[in-house]
Design a protein around this motif. Structure first.
Motif, PDB file in Angstrom:
ATOM      1  N   TYR A  20       0.810  -1.218   0.000  1.00  0.00           N
ATOM      2  CA  TYR A  20       0.000   0.000   0.000  1.00  0.00           C
ATOM      3  C   TYR A  20       0.846   1.271   0.000  1.00  0.00           C
ATOM      4  CZ  TYR A  20       0.919   0.927   4.963  1.00  0.00           C
ATOM      5  OH  TYR A  20       1.518   1.218   6.159  1.00  0.00           O
ATOM      6  N   GLN A  21       2.131   1.162   0.341  1.00  0.00           N
ATOM      7  CA  GLN A  21       3.000   2.333   0.404  1.00  0.00           C
ATOM      8  C   GLN A  21       3.458   2.821  -0.973  1.00  0.00           C
ATOM      9  OE1 GLN A  21       6.095   0.576   2.815  1.00  0.00           O
ATOM     10  NE2 GLN A  21       5.188   1.279   4.743  1.00  0.00           N
ATOM     11  N   ALA A  22       3.317   1.982  -1.994  1.00  0.00           N
ATOM     12  CA  ALA A  22       3.902   2.291  -3.303  1.00  0.00           C
ATOM     13  C   ALA A  22       3.449   3.631  -3.888  1.00  0.00           C
ATOM     14  CB  ALA A  22       3.634   1.148  -4.287  1.00  0.00           C
ATOM     15  N   PRO A  23       2.152   3.930  -3.952  1.00  0.00           N
ATOM     16  CA  PRO A  23       1.741   5.209  -4.553  1.00  0.00           C
ATOM     17  C   PRO A  23       2.307   6.428  -3.828  1.00  0.00           C
ATOM     18  CG  PRO A  23      -0.137   3.720  -4.370  1.00  0.00           C
ATOM     19  CD  PRO A  23       0.982   3.109  -3.581  1.00  0.00           C
ATOM     20  N   SER A  24       2.356   6.375  -2.498  1.00  0.00           N
ATOM     21  CA  SER A  24       2.884   7.505  -1.723  1.00  0.00           C
ATOM     22  C   SER A  24       4.378   7.677  -1.946  1.00  0.00           C
ATOM     23  CB  SER A  24       2.603   7.301  -0.230  1.00  0.00           C
ATOM     24  OG  SER A  24       1.223   7.255   0.010  1.00  0.00           O
ATOM     25  N   ILE A  25       5.110   6.564  -1.931  1.00  0.00           N
ATOM     26  CA  ILE A  25       6.558   6.625  -2.134  1.00  0.00           C
ATOM     27  C   ILE A  25       6.880   7.140  -3.534  1.00  0.00           C
ATOM     28  CG2 ILE A  25       8.668   5.238  -2.303  1.00  0.00           C
ATOM     29  CD1 ILE A  25       7.535   3.444  -0.114  1.00  0.00           C
ATOM     30  N   ALA A  26       6.072   6.729  -4.507  1.00  0.00           N
ATOM     31  CA  ALA A  26       6.316   7.126  -5.900  1.00  0.00           C
ATOM     32  C   ALA A  26       6.190   8.626  -6.117  1.00  0.00           C
ATOM     33  CB  ALA A  26       5.369   6.379  -6.830  1.00  0.00           C
ATOM     34  N   LYS A  27       5.497   9.328  -5.221  1.00  0.00           N
ATOM     35  CA  LYS A  27       5.367  10.783  -5.342  1.00  0.00           C
ATOM     36  C   LYS A  27       6.680  11.490  -5.039  1.00  0.00           C
ATOM     37  CE  LYS A  27       0.441  10.884  -4.125  1.00  0.00           C
ATOM     38  NZ  LYS A  27      -0.553  11.287  -3.101  1.00  0.00           N
ATOM     39  N   VAL A  28       7.587  10.797  -4.334  1.00  0.00           N
ATOM     40  CA  VAL A  28       8.839  11.416  -3.903  1.00  0.00           C
ATOM     41  C   VAL A  28      10.071  10.709  -4.471  1.00  0.00           C
ATOM     42  CG1 VAL A  28      10.269  11.999  -1.902  1.00  0.00           C
ATOM     43  CG2 VAL A  28       7.788  12.264  -1.776  1.00  0.00           C
ATOM     44  N   ALA A  29      10.099   9.385  -4.352  1.00  0.00           N
ATOM     45  CA  ALA A  29      11.309   8.624  -4.695  1.00  0.00           C
ATOM     46  C   ALA A  29      11.486   8.474  -6.199  1.00  0.00           C
ATOM     47  CB  ALA A  29      11.261   7.252  -4.036  1.00  0.00           C
ATOM     48  N   ASP A  30      12.732   8.491  -6.635  1.00  0.00           N
ATOM     49  CA  ASP A  30      13.071   8.221  -8.036  1.00  0.00           C
ATOM     50  C   ASP A  30      13.286   6.730  -8.249  1.00  0.00           C
ATOM     51  OD1 ASP A  30      13.617  11.130  -9.158  1.00  0.00           O
ATOM     52  OD2 ASP A  30      14.510  11.017  -7.163  1.00  0.00           O
ATOM     53  N   VAL A  31      13.753   6.062  -7.197  1.00  0.00           N
ATOM     54  CA  VAL A  31      13.985   4.620  -7.224  1.00  0.00           C
ATOM     55  C   VAL A  31      13.315   4.023  -5.990  1.00  0.00           C
ATOM     56  CG1 VAL A  31      15.707   2.771  -7.265  1.00  0.00           C
ATOM     57  CG2 VAL A  31      16.230   4.977  -8.337  1.00  0.00           C
ATOM     58  N   ILE A  32      12.480   3.013  -6.210  1.00  0.00           N
ATOM     59  CA  ILE A  32      11.856   2.312  -5.085  1.00  0.00           C
ATOM     60  C   ILE A  32      12.517   0.948  -4.954  1.00  0.00           C
ATOM     61  CG2 ILE A  32       9.721   1.448  -4.072  1.00  0.00           C
ATOM     62  CD1 ILE A  32       8.187   3.491  -5.731  1.00  0.00           C
ATOM     63  N   GLN A  33      13.006   0.677  -3.770  1.00  0.00           N
ATOM     64  CA  GLN A  33      13.847  -0.500  -3.544  1.00  0.00           C
ATOM     65  C   GLN A  33      13.099  -1.583  -2.778  1.00  0.00           C
ATOM     66  OE1 GLN A  33      18.226  -0.148  -2.906  1.00  0.00           O
ATOM     67  NE2 GLN A  33      17.610  -0.370  -0.770  1.00  0.00           N
ATOM     68  N   ILE A  34      13.125  -2.793  -3.346  1.00  0.00           N
ATOM     69  CA  ILE A  34      12.584  -3.970  -2.666  1.00  0.00           C
ATOM     70  C   ILE A  34      13.685  -4.523  -1.760  1.00  0.00           C
ATOM     71  CG2 ILE A  34      11.530  -6.244  -2.945  1.00  0.00           C
ATOM     72  CD1 ILE A  34       9.865  -4.126  -4.343  1.00  0.00           C
ATOM     73  N   PRO A  35      13.485  -4.555  -0.443  1.00  0.00           N
ATOM     74  CA  PRO A  35      14.530  -5.065   0.450  1.00  0.00           C
ATOM     75  C   PRO A  35      14.878  -6.529   0.159  1.00  0.00           C
ATOM     76  CG  PRO A  35      12.836  -3.885   1.685  1.00  0.00           C
ATOM     77  CD  PRO A  35      12.308  -4.074   0.290  1.00  0.00           C
ATOM     78  N   ALA A  36      16.096  -6.895   0.512  1.00  0.00           N
ATOM     79  CA  ALA A  36      16.608  -8.232   0.189  1.00  0.00           C
ATOM     80  C   ALA A  36      15.706  -9.343   0.720  1.00  0.00           C
ATOM     81  CB  ALA A  36      18.027  -8.384   0.738  1.00  0.00           C
ATOM     82  N   PHE A  37      15.244  -9.216   1.958  1.00  0.00           N
ATOM     83  CA  PHE A  37      14.430 -10.277   2.541  1.00  0.00           C
ATOM     84  C   PHE A  37      13.047 -10.370   1.909  1.00  0.00           C
ATOM     85  CE2 PHE A  37      17.339  -9.877   6.336  1.00  0.00           C
ATOM     86  CZ  PHE A  37      17.892 -11.143   6.187  1.00  0.00           C
ATOM     87  N   LEU A  38      12.661  -9.376   1.101  1.00  0.00           N
ATOM     88  CA  LEU A  38      11.344  -9.365   0.462  1.00  0.00           C
ATOM     89  C   LEU A  38      11.439  -9.531  -1.057  1.00  0.00           C
ATOM     90  CD1 LEU A  38       9.752  -6.436   2.505  1.00  0.00           C
ATOM     91  CD2 LEU A  38       9.422  -8.888   2.855  1.00  0.00           C
ATOM     92  N   CYS A  39      12.584  -9.979  -1.546  1.00  0.00           N
ATOM     93  CA  CYS A  39      12.842  -9.989  -2.989  1.00  0.00           C
ATOM     94  C   CYS A  39      11.976 -10.981  -3.767  1.00  0.00           C
ATOM     95  CB  CYS A  39      14.312 -10.249  -3.272  1.00  0.00           C
ATOM     96  SG  CYS A  39      14.870 -11.925  -2.875  1.00  0.00           S
ATOM     97  N   ARG A  40      11.282 -11.892  -3.084  1.00  0.00           N
ATOM     98  CA  ARG A  40      10.402 -12.845  -3.762  1.00  0.00           C
ATOM     99  C   ARG A  40       8.930 -12.523  -3.522  1.00  0.00           C
ATOM    100  NH1 ARG A  40      10.814 -18.231  -2.077  1.00  0.00           N
ATOM    101  NH2 ARG A  40      10.219 -18.920  -4.151  1.00  0.00           N
ATOM    102  N   GLN A  41       8.664 -11.410  -2.866  1.00  0.00           N
ATOM    103  CA  GLN A  41       7.304 -11.035  -2.473  1.00  0.00           C
ATOM    104  C   GLN A  41       6.551 -10.467  -3.676  1.00  0.00           C
ATOM    105  OE1 GLN A  41       6.615 -11.754   0.758  1.00  0.00           O
ATOM    106  NE2 GLN A  41       4.452 -11.306   0.432  1.00  0.00           N
ATOM    107  N   THR A  42       5.769 -11.301  -4.329  1.00  0.00           N
ATOM    108  CA  THR A  42       5.133 -10.941  -5.601  1.00  0.00           C
ATOM    109  C   THR A  42       4.295  -9.685  -5.515  1.00  0.00           C
ATOM    110  OG1 THR A  42       5.116 -13.258  -6.283  1.00  0.00           O
ATOM    111  CG2 THR A  42       3.626 -11.761  -7.457  1.00  0.00           C
ATOM    112  N   ASP A  43       3.413  -9.598  -4.514  1.00  0.00           N
ATOM    113  CA  ASP A  43       2.515  -8.440  -4.450  1.00  0.00           C
ATOM    114  C   ASP A  43       3.276  -7.141  -4.263  1.00  0.00           C
ATOM    115  OD1 ASP A  43       3.233  -9.130  -1.864  1.00  0.00           O
ATOM    116  OD2 ASP A  43       1.270  -8.702  -0.991  1.00  0.00           O
TER     117      ASP A  43
END
Length: 203
Positions: A20-43
């Motif tokens: 759910y954080q993606a739209p808010s982060i996209a308003k500011v961040a140029d790069v959105i990073q998937i943390p290492a422990f979540l790298c297989r988290q499809t959603d």
């Protein structure tokens, strides 16, 4: 982060932990990073790929580098692509970051072959400071040994990567997080110059 970007004009990269954080982060961040422990988290990957921002997926410390192509494909498919290769990942702005692999308890090791393997299907960023992290080695938090950062970074530059990630601080001992593996700021610029020279030589 928005205030920092406005005041200093910096490009912003930051982690995401919930879809759910993606739209808010996209308003500011140029790069959105998937943390290492979540790298297989499809959603989570799909949610980030639905934004117009660069998707940077950090390779899990537990992952075979070749298997990261499946995480990349999730992002590419979300953006309308159909296959995984370096060109498609460039086109759809999907990156991979190497940050070391678990090696026993409380230690990481970087297999330089991982950079070559993953670069077949995505631009690769080398995370030089998290790669010297020692998980749990500082009494309930991560320790590290920053003295190895220049060596690993130069090795990655010699192998050939698309970019580097390094945490820096004027005084790493005072850093609130990851101080033991940070590069002191006055040492950063000379190191970047070395990496640029090595990268140009390899090219």
């Amino acid at each position: 982060l928005g205030q920092i970007k406005k005041q200093f004009g910096y490009k912003i990269i930051t982690d995401i932990h919930e879809s759910y954080q993606a739209p808010s982060i996209a308003k500011v961040a140029d790069v959105i990073q998937i943390p290492a422990f979540l790298c297989r988290q499809t959603d989570l990957i799909v949610a980030v790929a639905k934004t117009d921002r660069i998707v940077n997926i950090k390779k899990g410390q537990f992952m075979n580098p070749a298997d990261m192509q499946h995480s990349v494909l999730k992002a590419i498919k979300t953006r309308g692509g159909t296959q995984v290769n370096y060109e498609q990942s460039q086109k759809y702005n999907v990156w991979l970051t190497e940050r070391g692999s678990s090696f026993g308890y409380g230690n990481l090791v970087v297999d330089m072959r991982s950079l070559v393997i993953m670069r077949h299907f995505a631009p690769v960023i080398f995370d030089a400071t998290h790669s010297v992290q020692m998980p749990g080695a500082a009494g309930g938090k991560s320790g590290g040994d920053s003295s190895f950062v220049p060596y690993l970074a130069r090795a990655a530059a010699a192998v050939g990567v698309d970019g580097f990630f390094m945490e820096t601080h004027l005084n790493p001992k005072e850093a609130l997080s990851d101080g033991p593996n940070m590069v002191q700021t006055d040492a950063l610029i000379p190191l970047v110059a070395q990496l640029e020279a090595l990268g140009n030589f390899v090219k």
